[in-house]
Design an enzyme around this catalytic site. Structure first.
Site, PDB file in Angstrom:
ATOM      1  N   GLU A 126       0.871  -1.167   0.000  1.00 39.79           N
ATOM      2  CA  GLU A 126       0.000   0.000   0.000  1.00 39.79           C
ATOM      3  C   GLU A 126       0.912   1.222   0.000  1.00 39.79           C
ATOM      4  OE1 GLU A 126      -3.061  -0.406   2.987  1.00 39.79           O
ATOM      5  OE2 GLU A 126      -3.622  -2.376   2.213  1.00 39.79           O
ATOM      6  N   GLU A 193      -7.827   1.160  -5.561  1.00 40.61           N
ATOM      7  CA  GLU A 193      -8.987   0.654  -4.816  1.00 40.61           C
ATOM      8  C   GLU A 193      -9.914   1.800  -4.435  1.00 40.61           C
ATOM      9  OE1 GLU A 193      -8.177  -1.990  -1.533  1.00 40.61           O
ATOM     10  OE2 GLU A 193     -10.281  -1.981  -0.897  1.00 40.61           O
TER      11      GLU A 193
HETATM   12  O1  KIV Z   1      -5.840  -7.666   0.324  1.00 36.72           O
HETATM   13  C1  KIV Z   1      -6.522  -7.686  -0.697  1.00 36.72           C
HETATM   14  O2  KIV Z   1      -7.271  -8.603  -0.958  1.00 36.72           O
HETATM   15  C2  KIV Z   1      -6.408  -6.568  -1.619  1.00 36.72           C
HETATM   16  C3  KIV Z   1      -7.492  -6.466  -2.638  1.00 36.72           C
HETATM   17  C4  KIV Z   1      -8.656  -5.812  -2.049  1.00 36.72           C
HETATM   18  C5  KIV Z   1      -7.026  -5.811  -3.864  1.00 36.72           C
HETATM   19  O3  KIV Z   1      -5.552  -5.757  -1.498  1.00 36.72           O
END
Ligand code: KIV
Length: 275
Positions: A126, A193
């Site tokens: 992230e 997202e």
């Molecule tokens: O952790 C996850 O599943 C993700 C998705 C929502 C893309 O990052």
């Protein structure tokens, strides 16, 4: 064993980063899903999903937490190993979970574990301005990186919850700049997202790397969803961008094939799934 040579001329050669770039250039949508175990991995592979993510969403859909924060690197490695055993064609990406990339050196050490122990081909983190140097460091060590922008679930306690990001003009401009900076730093894929569809398209058009969206509209190069959401396994209310592909499908495999077909034909996401 030179497995890559045996598989290269097979009917279903493994997806690589080059495959994903070719798909982007050809305008073929990239169908992606999360996965957490070997049995589902086999089904996801059979359904021709291109990219599989062992996401830290496992903290919510497997472990029952209300955020992804409690997930550890060992948890992701455990699930990644299982998924890697169950499939061979999809490109396998694994999440660097909460606080597993506080510095460049720790990010590198943990990415190496995801690849060597888990079998991941790429790591996802992230990302914001602060992660540009980390992405650059990983890329300089030839680690394939996916930069996750927009709603960043690991930061929900700081940012105020699971909310659509980038609605205001200055936030949208910052996100676009972040995406460009992360690409320059060496990010190979950008994941967006929960952002407005027009911003999803603007960022996708501005980048040269494949962009995969979840709740980011139809204008990205591909879509990703949480496996248990689209199979209607996750209990209770689900995010707006989720479509129940089990409805009328009969079997999980048929539902997964319907998902891939809907992504490839760009009939999903529809306006009702977008912001
Ligand atoms: O952790 C996850 O599943 C993700 C998705 C929502 C893309 O990052």
């Amino acid at each position: 064993m030179y497995t890559h040579l045996q598989l290269r001329d097979s009917a279903r050669p493994p997806v690589t980063l080059s495959t994903l770039h070719r798909m982007r250039e050809a305008g073929e949508a990239i169908a992606s899903l999360t996965c957490y175990d070997a049995s589902f991995a086999a089904l996801v592979d059979e359904a021709d999903v291109d990219v599989v993510l062992v996401g830290d969403s496992l903290g919510m859909v497997i472990q029952g937490h209300d955020t992804t924060v409690p997930v550890t690197l060992d948890h992701v490695i455990y699930h990644c190993k299982a998924v890697a055993k169950g499939m061979h064609r999809p490109f396998l990406v694994a999440d660097l979970p909460f606080m597993s990339y506080p510095s460049r050196e720790v990010a590198l050490a943990n990415s190496v574990r995801l690849m060597q122990e888990g079998g991941a081909r790429m790591v996802k983190l992230e990302s914001g301005v602060e992660q540009v140097r980390i992405v650059e460091f990983l890329a300089s060590h030839d680690i394939a990186v996916c930069a996750h922008l927009g709603l960043r679930p690991q930061s929900v306690h700081k940012t105020g919850g699971f909310r659509v990001q980038g609605r205001e003009q200055d936030a949208a401009a910052r996100m676009l700049q972040n995406a460009l900076d992360l690409q320059s730093a060496g990010a190979d894929i950008v994941l967006l997202e929960c952002i407005p569809s027009d911003l999803g398209k603007t960022i996708t058009d501005a980048l040269d790397v494949p962009v995969i969206g979840i709740g980011a509209g139809p204008g990205t190069n591909g879509q990703i969803q949480v496996l248990y959401d689209i199979l209607d396994i996750t209990p209770g209310r689900k995010p707006r961008f989720v479509r129940d592909f089990m409805a009328g499908a009969g079997t999980p495999l048929s539902a997964l094939k319907a998902y891939v077909q809907a992504v490839k034909s760009r009939s999903y996401p529809g306006p009702e799934h977008c912001f």
